[in-house]
Write an enzyme that holds these catalytic residues in place. Structure first.
Site, PDB file in Angstrom:
ATOM      1  N   SER A 105       0.829  -1.199   0.000  1.00  0.00           N
ATOM      2  CA  SER A 105       0.000   0.000   0.000  1.00  0.00           C
ATOM      3  C   SER A 105       0.866   1.251   0.000  1.00  0.00           C
ATOM      4  O   SER A 105       1.794   1.382   0.791  1.00  0.00           O
ATOM      5  CB  SER A 105      -0.910   0.000   1.236  1.00  0.00           C
ATOM      6  OG  SER A 105      -1.709   1.155   1.257  1.00  0.00           O
ATOM      7  N   GLY A 106       0.567   2.179  -0.935  1.00  0.00           N
ATOM      8  CA  GLY A 106       1.337   3.417  -1.040  1.00  0.00           C
ATOM      9  C   GLY A 106       2.496   3.346  -1.992  1.00  0.00           C
ATOM     10  O   GLY A 106       3.254   4.308  -2.114  1.00  0.00           O
ATOM     11  N   THR A 110      -2.097   2.409  -8.024  1.00  0.00           N
ATOM     12  CA  THR A 110      -3.258   3.046  -8.646  1.00  0.00           C
ATOM     13  C   THR A 110      -2.835   4.028  -9.735  1.00  0.00           C
ATOM     14  O   THR A 110      -3.416   4.047 -10.824  1.00  0.00           O
ATOM     15  CB  THR A 110      -4.101   3.765  -7.575  1.00  0.00           C
ATOM     16  OG1 THR A 110      -4.558   2.809  -6.617  1.00  0.00           O
ATOM     17  CG2 THR A 110      -5.297   4.457  -8.210  1.00  0.00           C
ATOM     18  N   ASN A 157      -1.070   6.226   2.744  1.00  0.00           N
ATOM     19  CA  ASN A 157      -1.357   6.585   1.354  1.00  0.00           C
ATOM     20  C   ASN A 157      -2.587   7.490   1.338  1.00  0.00           C
ATOM     21  O   ASN A 157      -3.620   7.150   1.908  1.00  0.00           O
ATOM     22  CB  ASN A 157      -1.611   5.306   0.540  1.00  0.00           C
ATOM     23  CG  ASN A 157      -1.760   5.584  -0.948  1.00  0.00           C
ATOM     24  OD1 ASN A 157      -1.725   6.724  -1.378  1.00  0.00           O
ATOM     25  ND2 ASN A 157      -1.947   4.526  -1.718  1.00  0.00           N
ATOM     26  N   SER A 160      -5.454   5.512  -1.139  1.00  0.00           N
ATOM     27  CA  SER A 160      -5.253   4.060  -1.069  1.00  0.00           C
ATOM     28  C   SER A 160      -6.481   3.331  -1.609  1.00  0.00           C
ATOM     29  O   SER A 160      -7.615   3.637  -1.253  1.00  0.00           O
ATOM     30  CB  SER A 160      -5.005   3.647   0.383  1.00  0.00           C
ATOM     31  OG  SER A 160      -4.893   2.245   0.489  1.00  0.00           O
ATOM     32  N   SER A 161      -6.237   2.360  -2.474  1.00  0.00           N
ATOM     33  CA  SER A 161      -7.340   1.521  -2.984  1.00  0.00           C
ATOM     34  C   SER A 161      -7.795   0.595  -1.870  1.00  0.00           C
ATOM     35  O   SER A 161      -7.021  -0.229  -1.383  1.00  0.00           O
ATOM     36  CB  SER A 161      -6.869   0.704  -4.190  1.00  0.00           C
ATOM     37  OG  SER A 161      -6.529   1.539  -5.257  1.00  0.00           O
ATOM     38  N   GLY A 386      -2.192  -3.691  -1.985  1.00  0.00           N
ATOM     39  CA  GLY A 386      -0.881  -4.261  -1.716  1.00  0.00           C
ATOM     40  C   GLY A 386      -0.818  -4.898  -0.338  1.00  0.00           C
ATOM     41  O   GLY A 386      -1.758  -4.848   0.461  1.00  0.00           O
ATOM     42  N   GLU A 388      -0.267  -5.468   3.409  1.00  0.00           N
ATOM     43  CA  GLU A 388      -0.486  -4.514   4.493  1.00  0.00           C
ATOM     44  C   GLU A 388      -0.032  -5.097   5.838  1.00  0.00           C
ATOM     45  O   GLU A 388      -0.387  -6.235   6.183  1.00  0.00           O
ATOM     46  CB  GLU A 388      -1.958  -4.115   4.587  1.00  0.00           C
ATOM     47  CG  GLU A 388      -2.432  -3.303   3.379  1.00  0.00           C
ATOM     48  CD  GLU A 388      -3.846  -2.787   3.531  1.00  0.00           C
ATOM     49  OE1 GLU A 388      -4.232  -1.926   2.725  1.00  0.00           O
ATOM     50  OE2 GLU A 388      -4.569  -3.250   4.438  1.00  0.00           O
TER      51      GLU A 388
END
Length: 952
Positions: A105-106, A110, A157, A160-161, A386, A388
C-alpha cells in the site's frame, strides 16, 4: 524517439548488473536511479517502479509518441514500454495479455494503472471512430468514479485503494477497444463505520459534503461539515481537493452514461448512510428506543421507505420459529448498534457493486460475432491492494495479504518455476536457481479442512456461543505444527502478542500479527433480513434493484450463504485462473519511505520489499534465461520471408532445420538455443532485428501478392469476357437467322402482290440488321419505281425533291396533279428548247409596283420575258448565280430567287384565287432542287428555304 540514458543513470536493466547481489541491486536502485529522477528500471520485461511522491513530466503526448510501436530496449524504462509490449503481443499474435501491478500500500499501483490505461487509450483508434472513442472515454472515466467510491486516505497513502480491481479491455482485430469488464474484490466496507486514527472514510462521503451544491445538500438534509456525522468525523480535519474531485466525479458519471435520476439516487444513498451513523439508541428498561427521530425521517425520505418500517427494522428483528411462527424480537442496545452499522456497511457495499455493474452494462461487448469481426482479444489490468502490515491487523488485512500471497504464487509459477521447468522440458542447459515458493503459506490459509479459512467457516457454522477466542484455540490446535503459524501459546515469551487474542503468520513479505477480535462477525457478514426487505420494498427503483434477496419472506427456507472469507477465496482463485491463461507483464511497485517524501529513500524498507517481491531471484532467472521463446512452426511462419531458403516454403526435412537456416543467415547462432519443440532467443535485440527486416519486407510482399492477385482477377475477367462474347455471338447469329426466317415467311408472295408487299408489316429487326433493313427498303422502292415509264421519271424526281425540301411544311404544293413544266406552250418559239420551267408570273419591284412577265428557266439561264412583245427577252441571268429560293408555308404563289449579288427576284407565279390542286410553287421548288442535286451533288450553291413570310 526519447533520448537514451547515459552511464550516470546506472543500469536501466538490473539484468546488466556486474554481480547479482542485494548490495549492487540497492545501489543501482537508489543512487543511480531514484536519486536522479529515474523511477523506472527493467528486469527483462518486468518494470520496477519506485513511487516518486511528486508530479513528473514524463507522461505527455510527446512521451507517448516516443514509445508507440517501439521495442522495450529502444527507449529508457517506462510504464509505456511495458504497456506497448502487452498491446503488440495482443495485436500481433492475437494472444490475450495482462498487466499485473503489485506492491504494498502506497507504492503507486493506482497511479500506474491510470497511466497504463491512458497510454492504451492514446495509441488506439487512429481513425477516430465514434463508437471506439465512446468505449475509451467510459474506460478512462470509470477510474475517476471507482477511485471516489473505492479509495480512501490511510496513514500510508492519501489515495489508497480499499478494493481490488481487475479490468479486462476487449479489442477487435484492428486493435481498437470495443468494450471491457470490471471485477471488484473485497471492498473494505468496515471503513464505512470505523476508521483508524488519522485516516478517513471513503472519498465519496467527503466529496458529497464539501463539493455538493447547497440545493443538493438541502434536499438530502445535509450540512457541508463532515464533523457533524459520526461516520466521517475521524477524517473531517483533512481535505483531498474534495470540492474539485466531486465536480470531476459528477462529470464522469454523466459522461459514462448514468442517468440524472441514478446520480440523484447515489447521492441519496450516501446521505442515508451518513444519517444512519447519527442514529443513536437508549435503553428504557427492557426495551430500547431511538433518540431523536429526525435522522430516521431523513433516512425514510431518502430511501423512499416508510418511517415506521425504518424504525422497526432498527429496533426489532423478525424471527421464524421451527413451527413456522413469526415473532418479533427486540434488540439490545448493543445489537441495535451492530444492526445499524451492518446496515450502513451493506448499503455502501451494494451501492459500490451496483455502480460497477452499471459501468459493465455500458462497456461490455454485446452481440460480438467472431466470424464477422475477427477474434476478440483482451488486455487485463490488475490493480489490487498491496501487502499490508498495520499496528492492528484484522480480518480485512488477513484477506488482503492472502490475496497478495496468491498473486506472488502466480508470479513464482509464471516467472520462476514455469520458466525453469520449461528449460528442463525442452532440454536447454540450465543451472537451477533456488527461490522461496510460498505455496506452503497459501496452503496454510486456503487448504481444505485444515486451513485458516476452513477453521473460520467451521466456527461460524457451529451452533452455540462460539467466540473469536474459541476460534483461536481451534487454530492453535490444528496448526500447531505449521512452520509459518504461531501464537502467544507457542511463544509465551513473545510479549508482542496477547494470549487468546493474537496469532501470527510468516508471510512471504514478512511476519504479520493478527487480532482475532471481530474475525467471526466479519466472516459471517451478518445482515438481518428485515433490512433487506425494507430496501426491496423501496419505491426507488435503483435501491430495489440493489436488494433482490429482499423479496424472500421470513418463512422461506434459504440455503445458508457462503462466508465472506470463502467468497473472497473463490473470487481470488477465479482471478488467478484468469490471469494464468494470459501472457503476463509485471509492474512491481516499491514504496521508498513511510513519510511520503520525494527525497527520502529508506534502505531497510526498500530492501525488505525487494526481498519479498522476489526481484533478486527474478534477475538471476532472467540473466540465465532467454527473453523470447516460440514454437518452431510459429517462428517459421512469422519470419520465413527474411530468408531465401525458407520463402515461400522450405524443402528441408523439418521446421527446426528451416529455423536454423534463418538464424544462420542473420548471424544469431550465438544468441539462441534450440529446444525439442521451441527456439529460445536470449536477447530482445535479435528479435527486434528480425522484426525490422520483416516490417521492411512486408510492403514488398504485399505488392507482390497484389500483383499476382490482380493478374488472377484480370485473367478471370478475360475468360469471363470471352465467354460472354461467345454467348453474345451465338445469340446474335440466332437472332439474325430468326429474323430472316420471319421475313421470309411474311414476304414469301410479295412479288405477286400489286403493291409489292407495301401493306405487309415488317418485323422489328435486331440492331445488327438495321442497315440490312435500309437495303431491303431500297429494293422495295426499286420494285415500285421500275414500273414507272421513262417519260414520267423527270416529274417523279422533281416531286421527290420537292417533298424532301418542303418537309411537309407546305400543305398544298401540287403533288396530286401532273406537272407540265410548260405553261406557255402556245407561244413557244425555237429559242425555247430544253427548259426546266416555263410560266407566266407577276413581278413586284421595290416600289410595290407589279408587272406581268414570263419566266423561263433552262439548264443554264433564267430568262425574264415580256409577254406583250412576243416574249421578248428582257433579262438573262446565269443559273449558277442563284444561291437560293424562298417560298411561304401558305397557299399563295409567292417565291423569291436569291442571287449572290443580292439582286433578288420577287414573283407571284399565279395571281388571284387558285383552283384546287393548281399550286405551281411546289413544282418550281422540285424542278430547281432536282436540277441542282444532279448537277451539284452537295447543293452548296443553292439552298431552298421556307417560312411564313415571303421575305425569309
Amino acid at each position: 524517439m526519447a533520448e537514451l540514458e547515459g552511464l550516470e543513470f546506472g543500469k536501466s536493466d538490473f539484468v546488466l548488473l556486474d554481480e547479482v547481489t542485494m548490495e549492487q541491486f540497492m545501489d543501482n536502485l537508489k543512487l543511480s536511479r531514484f536519486e536522479k529522477g529515474r523511477i523506472y528500471t527493467y528486469i527483462g520485461e518486468v518494470v520496477v517502479s519506485v513511487n516518486p511522491y511528486r508530479e513528473m513530466d514524463i507522461y505527455g503526448k510527446d512521451t507517448i509518441d516516443a514509445y508507440r510501436g517501439r521495442e522495450l530496449y529502444e527507449n529508457p524504462p517506462h510504464l509505456y514500454a511495458v504497456s506497448d509490449a502487452a498491446y503488440k503481443a495482443m495485436k500481433r499474435r492475437a494472444k490475450d495479455t495482462c498487466i499485473v501491478i503489485s506492491g504494498e500500500s502506497g507504492a503507486g499501483k493506482t497511479e500506474a494503472s491510470k497511466h497504463i490505461m491512458q497510454y492504451i487509450a492514446a495509441i488506439t483508434n487512429p481513425s477516430q471512430k465514434a463508437e471506439v472513442e465512446s468505449v475509451k472515454n467510459v474506460l478512462l472515466k470509470s477510474n475517476c468514479v471507482l477511485e471516489a467510491f473505492g479509495n480512501a486516505k490511510t496513514n500510508r497513502n492519501d489515495n489508497s485503494s480499499r478494493f481490488g480491481k481487475y479490468m479486462d479491455i476487449n479489442f477487435n482485430f484492428n486493435g481498437d477497444p470495443t468494450g471491457g469488464h470490471i471485477n471488484n474484490y473485497l471492498l473494505e466496507k468496515s471503513r464505512v463505520v470505523q476508521q483508524h486514527e488519522g485516516e478517513r472514510n471513503f472519498h465519496s462521503f467527503y466529496q458529497l459534503l464539501r463539493g455538493g451544491s447547497e440545493e443538493m445538500l438541502k434536499s438530502c438534509h445535509l450540512h457541508n461539515d463532515p464533523a457533524l456525522y459520526l461516520y466521517t468525523r475521524e477524517g473531517s480535519a483533512t481535505s483531498n481537493n474534495d470540492r474539485m474531485n466531486h465536480k470531476a466525479v459528477m462529470s464522469a458519471l454523466d459522461a459514462i452514461g448514468f442517468l440524472p435520476e441514478e446520480i440523484r439516487s447515489i447521492n441519496q444513498i450516501l446521505a442515508s448512510i451518513l444519517h444512519l451513523g447519527n442514529v443513536s439508541f437508549a435503553s428504557d428498561g427492557e426495551n430500547i428506543k431511538i433518540l431523536g427521530l429526525d435522522s430516521v425521517k431523513h433516512i425514510s425520505e431518502l430511501t423512499a421507505t416508510d418511517p415506521d418500517s425504518v424504525s422497526k427494522s432498527l429496533l426489532f428483528r423478525t424471527v421464524a420459529t421451527g413451527g413456522g411462527e413469526v415473532i418479533e424480537k427486540g434488540h439490545t442496545e448493543q445489537d441495535a448498534c451492530f444492526g445499524r452499522n451492518a446496515f450502513a456497511k451493506a448499503l455502501y457495499e451494494r451501492l459500490f457493486g451496483w455502480i460497477v455493474s452499471r459501468i459493465n452494462g455500458i462497456i461490455e461487448v454485446k452481440d460480438y460475432n467472431p466470424v464477422l469481426h475477427g477474434k476478440n482479444t483482451v488486455i487485463g489490468v490488475l490493480d489490487i491492494y498491496g501487502f499490508e502490515i498495520f499496528d492492528s491487523n484484522s480480518f480485512e488485512q488477513f484477506c488482503i495479504n492472502y490475496c497478495n500471497e496468491k498473486l506472488q504464487q502466480l508470479f513464482i509459477e509464471l516467472i520462476l518455476q514455469q520458466e525453469q521447468d520449461e528449460y528442463q522440458r525442452e532440454g536447454i542447459t540450465w543451472q537451477h536457481i533456488d527461490y522461496f515458493n510460498n505455496q506452503i503459506i497459501v496452503g496454510l490459509v486456503e487448504q481444505q479442512h485444515k486451513g485458516i479459512i476452513s477453521i473460520l467457516d467451521e466456527a461460524c457454522l457451529t451452533v452455540g456461543n462460539v467466540t473469536d477466542t474459541v476460534c483461536l484455540e481451534s487454530m492453535n490446535t490444528k496448526l500447531a505444527q505449521h512452520p509459518h503459524y504461531t501464537s502467544r501459546k507457542f511463544n509465551p515469551s513473545d510479549k508482542s502478542m496477547d494470549f487468546q487474542k493474537h496469532f501470527r503468520i510468516r508471510h512471504y513479505a514478512g511476519d504479520v500479527t493478527y487480532s482475532v477480535d471481530g474475525f467471526l462477525e466479519k466472516n459471517k457478514d451478518l445482515l438481518f433480513q428485515d433490512f433487506k426487505r425494507l430496501m426491496y420494498n423501496s419505491t426507488n427503483p435503483v435501491l430495489k434493484e440493489m436488494w433482490p434477496d429482499g423479496q424472500l419472506s421470513i418463512t422461506e427456507v434459504t440455503k445458508r450463504p457462503l462466508t465472506a472469507a470463502t467468497l473472497f477465496k473463490n473470487s481470488i482463485v477465479a482471478l488467478v485462473d484468469k490471469l494464468a491463461c494470459k501472457e503476463p507483464y509485471y509492474v512491481r511497485c516499491i514504496k521508498p519511505n513511510e513519510m511520503k517524501s520525494p527525497v527520502l529513500f529508506d534502505d531497510a524498507r526498500c530492501e525488505h520489499q525487494v526481498a519479498y517481491l522476489g526481484l533478486l531471484e527474478n534477475v538471476m532467472v532472467r540473466r540465465a534465461g532467454f527473453a523470447y521463446r516460440q514454437l518452431y512452426a510459429r517462428f517459421l511462419q512469422r519470419y520465413k520471408m527474411t530468408c531465401e531458403y525458407t520463402w515461400p516454403n522450405h524443402l528441408m526435412s523439418s521446421d527446426r532445420e528451416a529455423v536454423e537456416a534463418i538464424i544462420t543467415q542473420h548471424g544469431f547462432h550465438d544468441d539462441v538455443a534450440y529446444g525439442h519443440t521451441k527456439l529460445f532467443v536470449r536477447t530482445p535485440r535479435s528479435l527486434f532485428t528480425l522484426e525490422q527486416e520483416r516490417a521492411a519486407l512486408l510492403p514488398i510482399l504485399v505488392l507482390f501478392l497484389q500483383k499476382v492477385w490482380r493478374g488472377a482477377l484480370a485473367r478471370l475477367r478475360c475468360r469471363r469476357m470471352r465467354a460472354i462474347y461467345t454467348i453474345m455471338g451465338c445469340y446474335k447469329r440466332y437472332k439474325v437467322k430468326a429474323h430472316f426466317w420471319e421475313v421470309e415467311r411474311r414476304f414469301a408472295n410479295v412479288r405477286t402482290m400489286a403493291d409489292y408487299g407495301r401493306s405487309v408489316q415488317w418485323p422489328t429487326p435486331p440492331a445488327a440488321l438495321a442497315s440490312f433493313h435500309r437495303i431491303t427498303n431500297t429494293w422495295w422502292a426499286r420494285q415500285i419505281v421500275k414500273n414507272i415509264p421513262p417519260s414520267d421519271m423527270l416529274e417523279v424526281r422533281a416531286k421527290v425533291a420537292a417533298l424532301t425540301s418542303l418537309s411537309g411544311e407546305r400543305k398544298d404544293w401540287g403533288v396530286g396533279r401532273a406537272w407540265e413544266r410548260d405553261y406557255l406552250s402556245n407561244v413557244r418559239t425555237s429559242k425555247q428548247k430544253d427548259f426546266l420551267f416555263y410560266s407566266q408570273h407577276t413581278v413586284v419591284n421595290r416600289f410595290n409596283k407589279s408587272t406581268d412577265r414570263a419566266l423561263l428557266i433552262t439548264d443554264q439561264f433564267v430568262y425574264k420575258l415580256e409577254p406583250r412583245k412576243q416574249f421578248k427577252v428582257l433579262k438573262r441571268v446565269p443559273l449558277d448565280l442563284f444561291t437560293g429560293l424562298s417560298v411561304t408555308s401558305g397557299v399563295d404563289q409567292m417565291a423569291v430567287l436569291h442571287t449572290s449579288s443580292h439582286d433578288d427576284v420577287l414573283m407571284c407565279l399565279q395571281p388571284g384565287e387558285l383552283c384546287p390542286n393548281q399550286d405551281r410553287v411546289g413544282e418550281l421548288v422540285g424542278v430547281l432542287v432536282d436540277h441542282f442535286s444532279r448537277s451539284v451533288p452537295d447543293l452548296s450553291g443553292f439552298t431552298p428555304s421556307l417560312s411564313g413570310s415571303i421575305f425569309s
